[in-house]
Design a protein around this motif. Structure first.
Motif, PDB file in Angstrom:
ATOM      1  N   VAL A 108       0.229  -1.246   0.393  1.00 49.72           N
ATOM      2  CA  VAL A 108       0.100   0.025  -0.533  1.00 49.72           C
ATOM      3  C   VAL A 108       0.639   0.976  -0.074  1.00 49.72           C
ATOM      4  O   VAL A 108       1.900   1.195   0.749  1.00 49.72           O
ATOM      5  CB  VAL A 108      -0.924  -0.123   1.541  1.00 49.72           C
ATOM      6  N   ARG A 109       1.016   2.237  -0.848  1.00 49.88           N
ATOM      7  CA  ARG A 109       1.899   3.780  -0.909  1.00 49.88           C
ATOM      8  C   ARG A 109       0.875   4.140  -1.314  1.00 49.88           C
ATOM      9  O   ARG A 109      -0.400   4.721  -1.412  1.00 49.88           O
ATOM     10  CB  ARG A 109       1.807   3.182  -2.124  1.00 49.88           C
ATOM     11  N   ARG A 110       0.552   5.624  -0.029  1.00 44.60           N
ATOM     12  CA  ARG A 110       0.009   6.587  -0.120  1.00 44.60           C
ATOM     13  C   ARG A 110       0.021   7.508  -1.265  1.00 44.60           C
ATOM     14  O   ARG A 110       1.204   7.733  -1.804  1.00 44.60           O
ATOM     15  CB  ARG A 110       0.756   7.192   1.517  1.00 44.60           C
ATOM     16  N   SER A 111      -1.192   8.467  -1.828  1.00 39.94           N
ATOM     17  CA  SER A 111      -1.299   9.080  -2.203  1.00 39.94           C
ATOM     18  C   SER A 111      -1.872  10.398  -1.902  1.00 39.94           C
ATOM     19  O   SER A 111      -2.364  10.773  -1.266  1.00 39.94           O
ATOM     20  CB  SER A 111      -2.093   8.150  -3.527  1.00 39.94           C
ATOM     21  N   PHE A 112      -1.276  11.155  -2.711  1.00 37.86           N
ATOM     22  CA  PHE A 112      -2.040  12.447  -3.164  1.00 37.86           C
ATOM     23  C   PHE A 112      -1.935  13.438  -3.613  1.00 37.86           C
ATOM     24  O   PHE A 112      -2.483  14.191  -3.716  1.00 37.86           O
ATOM     25  CB  PHE A 112      -0.423  13.337  -2.021  1.00 37.86           C
ATOM     26  N   ALA A 117      -6.112   7.913  -1.831  1.00 33.05           N
ATOM     27  CA  ALA A 117      -5.828   8.027  -0.315  1.00 33.05           C
ATOM     28  C   ALA A 117      -4.972   7.310  -0.016  1.00 33.05           C
ATOM     29  O   ALA A 117      -3.689   7.681  -0.193  1.00 33.05           O
ATOM     30  CB  ALA A 117      -7.318   8.001   0.587  1.00 33.05           C
ATOM     31  N   CYS A 118      -5.084   5.965  -0.619  1.00 30.18           N
ATOM     32  CA  CYS A 118      -3.854   4.823  -1.512  1.00 30.18           C
ATOM     33  C   CYS A 118      -4.236   3.851  -2.315  1.00 30.18           C
ATOM     34  O   CYS A 118      -5.584   3.737  -3.153  1.00 30.18           O
ATOM     35  CB  CYS A 118      -3.914   4.034  -0.001  1.00 30.18           C
ATOM     36  N   LYS A 119      -2.627   3.719  -2.986  1.00 29.05           N
ATOM     37  CA  LYS A 119      -2.796   2.849  -4.517  1.00 29.05           C
ATOM     38  C   LYS A 119      -2.306   1.207  -3.722  1.00 29.05           C
ATOM     39  O   LYS A 119      -1.440   1.170  -2.952  1.00 29.05           O
ATOM     40  CB  LYS A 119      -2.224   3.060  -5.352  1.00 29.05           C
ATOM     41  N   VAL A 120      -3.230   0.061  -3.601  1.00 29.57           N
ATOM     42  CA  VAL A 120      -3.083  -1.025  -3.376  1.00 29.57           C
ATOM     43  C   VAL A 120      -2.429  -1.554  -4.452  1.00 29.57           C
ATOM     44  O   VAL A 120      -3.350  -1.888  -6.005  1.00 29.57           O
ATOM     45  CB  VAL A 120      -3.979  -1.458  -2.891  1.00 29.57           C
ATOM     46  N   ILE A 121      -1.470  -2.739  -4.395  1.00 25.58           N
ATOM     47  CA  ILE A 121      -1.002  -3.502  -5.435  1.00 25.58           C
ATOM     48  C   ILE A 121      -1.160  -5.303  -4.373  1.00 25.58           C
ATOM     49  O   ILE A 121      -0.120  -5.206  -3.774  1.00 25.58           O
ATOM     50  CB  ILE A 121      -0.061  -3.480  -5.607  1.00 25.58           C
ATOM     51  N   VAL A 122      -1.932  -6.289  -4.873  1.00 24.03           N
ATOM     52  CA  VAL A 122      -1.782  -7.070  -4.100  1.00 24.03           C
ATOM     53  C   VAL A 122      -1.564  -8.541  -5.709  1.00 24.03           C
ATOM     54  O   VAL A 122      -1.818  -8.461  -6.403  1.00 24.03           O
ATOM     55  CB  VAL A 122      -3.170  -7.920  -3.814  1.00 24.03           C
ATOM     56  N   GLY A 123      -0.910 -10.074  -4.076  1.00 21.79           N
ATOM     57  CA  GLY A 123      -0.709 -10.896  -5.095  1.00 21.79           C
ATOM     58  C   GLY A 123       0.757 -10.967  -5.231  1.00 21.79           C
ATOM     59  O   GLY A 123       1.161 -11.740  -6.215  1.00 21.79           O
ATOM     60  N   LEU A 124       1.386 -10.552  -4.553  1.00 19.43           N
ATOM     61  CA  LEU A 124       3.245 -10.014  -5.067  1.00 19.43           C
ATOM     62  C   LEU A 124       3.449 -11.611  -5.120  1.00 19.43           C
ATOM     63  O   LEU A 124       4.136 -12.004  -5.562  1.00 19.43           O
ATOM     64  CB  LEU A 124       3.549  -8.765  -4.496  1.00 19.43           C
TER      65      LEU A 124
END
Length: 200
Positions: A108-112, A117-124
């Protein structure tokens, strides 16, 4: 006085963290540990299914999402980043803490920028990468929604209302998860969102 968890008749549900129907949970932004920080998640029958307990302070760099018995489901770590807050979730297969050198299950990366509010990547960890984003309803509030890369709603958090329509306190929330979503993953993402906003 309204109860924190929903009142609903007991019913059978599919085993594991996936179901083929929409599921509703209650999130109580309190730890079960006296003087602790964290949250407790109840299912629609009022049973505790997930919990987070921070013994020291809010916004710790490492927290564990656990089931009722204290088995670790995800270890969540905050990574040092010069510009943006980055959090990684490591899924546990044996209920114990994992080696942080492993590949994370989500990031999860905080986004501005924009509403996100956040960008999410799953399944890494499974080479099955999927992208999501968390959008907040209003700044500084706990209400939010999780959308897939096509903008489809997969989960939503709002202030909880009693059966009489009374809105409960800001620390009592309703989580609705759409079918075929991993409930533990969704709760893990919301834990990160709570850590970012210093709600945990």
């Amino acid at each position: 006085m309204a109860k924190v968890h929903p009142q609903a008749p007991l019913s059978s549900s599919s085993p594991g963290y996936f179901t083929s129907k929409q599921e509703t949970f209650t999130i109580w932004m309190k730890s079960l540990i006296v003087n602790g920080h964290g949250c407790t998640v109840f299912d629609s029958n009022g049973q505790i299914v997930y919990r987070v307990d921070n013994y020291d302070s809010r916004g710790r760099a490492k927290v564990h999402l656990m089931d009722l018995k204290g088995q670790i489901l995800f270890t969540i770590l905050r990574k040092k980043s010069k510009f943006l807050g980055v959090w990684e979730g490591y899924r546990s297969s044996n209920g114990k803490e994992i080696n942080p050198k492993n590949t994370p299950g989500f990031q999860v990366r905080r986004s501005f920028k924009g509403k996100s509010a956040c960008k999410v990547i799953v399944g890494l960890d499974k080479n099955q990468i999927q992208q999501y984003r968390i959008e907040s309803w209003s700044k500084g509030k706990s209400a939010c929604k999780i959308l897939d890369k096509f903008g489809r709603l997969v989960a939503e958090v709002k202030r909880k209302q009693s059966t009489c329509g009374v809105v409960l306190g800001e620390d009592v929330l309703t989580l609705v998860v759409e079918p075929f979503m991993d409930h533990s993953l969704i709760v893990g993402l919301l834990v990160v969102y709570g850590l970012i906003n210093r709600k945990l």
